[in-house]
Design a protein around this motif. Structure first.
Motif, PDB file in Angstrom:
ATOM      1  N   LEU A  39      45.757  -1.889   3.230  1.00 26.23           N
ATOM      2  CA  LEU A  39      45.846  -0.756   4.154  1.00 26.23           C
ATOM      3  C   LEU A  39      47.016   0.150   3.795  1.00 26.23           C
ATOM      4  O   LEU A  39      46.885   1.390   3.841  1.00 26.23           O
ATOM      5  CB  LEU A  39      46.008  -1.260   5.589  1.00 26.23           C
ATOM      6  CG  LEU A  39      44.799  -1.967   6.204  1.00 26.23           C
ATOM      7  CD1 LEU A  39      45.172  -2.602   7.534  1.00 26.23           C
ATOM      8  CD2 LEU A  39      43.634  -0.996   6.399  1.00 26.23           C
ATOM      9  N   ALA A  52      39.912  -2.698  13.351  1.00 26.70           N
ATOM     10  CA  ALA A  52      40.055  -1.790  12.210  1.00 26.70           C
ATOM     11  C   ALA A  52      39.159  -0.574  12.373  1.00 26.70           C
ATOM     12  O   ALA A  52      39.580   0.562  12.095  1.00 26.70           O
ATOM     13  CB  ALA A  52      39.737  -2.518  10.911  1.00 26.70           C
ATOM     14  N   GLY A  88      41.334  -4.341   3.728  1.00 25.53           N
ATOM     15  CA  GLY A  88      41.352  -2.885   3.848  1.00 25.53           C
ATOM     16  C   GLY A  88      40.004  -2.235   3.998  1.00 25.53           C
ATOM     17  O   GLY A  88      39.889  -1.009   3.825  1.00 25.53           O
ATOM     18  N   LEU A 140      42.355   2.716   4.812  1.00 22.29           N
ATOM     19  CA  LEU A 140      41.259   1.935   5.366  1.00 22.29           C
ATOM     20  C   LEU A 140      39.927   2.527   4.920  1.00 22.29           C
ATOM     21  O   LEU A 140      39.634   3.697   5.193  1.00 22.29           O
ATOM     22  CB  LEU A 140      41.329   1.932   6.899  1.00 22.29           C
ATOM     23  CG  LEU A 140      40.154   1.290   7.636  1.00 22.29           C
ATOM     24  CD1 LEU A 140      40.081  -0.208   7.347  1.00 22.29           C
ATOM     25  CD2 LEU A 140      40.265   1.541   9.139  1.00 22.29           C
TER      26      LEU A 140
END
Length: 306
Positions: free
Chosen positions: A38, A13, A137, A43
């Motif tokens: 997301l 990520a 996220g 993010l």
């Protein structure tokens, strides 16, 4: 170059987010609440190096991503088989697969799981970063140089490696195309077995280890055992142990490895590919590895996946 991130965990990520922030065509593979967050909110990146922000990203399944030019393979070692099967829709004849998984044998194990026609598409690689997910996220990069080191198994320079370095050359990533990647991998193997094993088995931070002479001596013994295996395997490691200890010295006192975090949270552990592999190589070479064997035994007993 279209880049696929397999998958959007603590490492993937972060790297996928900063690549997207720099305008690269990036797809983050995710599922469940993480995917929903997301897609809905973007993010959230918190980074010791660059602060806090929210980045709009493309996220979905491997089928949503489609065939990619480059895949950054970031899953835990125990998830390799399942991840390879899942990412098949992302593979084309010329797709480059760069693994940054832990362990000196990670690339070979990944190649074993890939269909034969894709095994030559894999670059050997590693990363130096301390980064964890913080809920759906969200990712927090806590320490480390945010460095990706990679190269060809046979060493040397080529156009494929240079194209990957150019694609990863963005703010927030130190991309290094190395002609001596096996040496780099053993450097990381010394580091990760020392840091990960000792922060996990003691449930303590790096600062606590440094301030406890007995614990710090144990960490040094772990590094020594791994160095001995590397040298016995024919790897040139002059100066690498000193580099590892200097790097550990630069990390902040609150540093914990992802293995330590997983231990505290009761998650499945990546101990077979770390201290378990040290013990296996040691037995093959006739070299004793008592410190790593002890850590392996203690953590294996706590591993839900044992």
């Amino acid at each position: 170059m279209k880049i696929g991130i397999m998958a959007a965990g603590g490492v993937g990520a972060y790297y996928g987010g900063v690549l997207a922030e720099a305008g690269r065509d990036v797809w983050l593979v995710a599922r469940g609440p993480n995917l929903e967050a997301l897609q809905r909110e973007g993010l959230k990146i918190t980074s010791v190096g660059s602060g806090e922000r929210v980045v709009e990203v493309q996220a979905g399944s491997p089928a949503d991503a489609g065939v990619c030019d480059l895949i950054l393979f970031c899953v835990k070692r125990y998830a390799t088989e399942q991840a390879v099967q899942g990412m098949l829709p992302m593979l084309g004849p010329d797709t480059i697969i760069l693994t940054v998984q832990n362990g000196v044998d990670a690339t070979e194990r990944l190649q074993d799981e890939l269909p034969p026609e894709y095994r030559g598409n894999v670059l050997w690689g590693l990363t130096y970063i301390v980064s964890h997910t913080e809920g759906p996220g969200a990712v927090n990069q806590l320490d480390g140089p945010r460095q990706i080191v990679f190269g060809e198994g046979a060493g040397g320079d080529n156009e494929r490696g240079r194209s990957v370095q150019e694609a990863l050359d963005v703010e927030g990533i130190d991309s290094v195309f190395s002609e001596y990647v096996h040496r780099n991998l053993w450097n990381k193997f010394m580091f990760i077995n020392g840091l990960a094993g000792m922060t996990a088995v003691t449930h303590s931070t790096l600062g606590a280890l440094k301030s406890t002479p007995e614990a710090w001596a144990m960490l040094n013994r772990v590094v020594d055992e791994v160095e001995a295996l590397g040298r016995a395997s024919g790897i040139e490691l002059d100066g690498e142990r000193e580099n590892v200890m200097a790097y550990l010295g630069r990390l902040g006192p609150d540093t914990r490895s992802s293995l330590a975090v997983d231990t505290l949270q009761g998650n499945r552990l990546e101990v077979d590919s770390l201290h378990g592999t040290v013990g296996r190589i040691g037995r093959e070479l006739g070299i004793e590895t008592p410190a790593c064997d002890f850590i392996y035994a203690v953590l294996k007993a706590q591993d839900p996946g044992r």
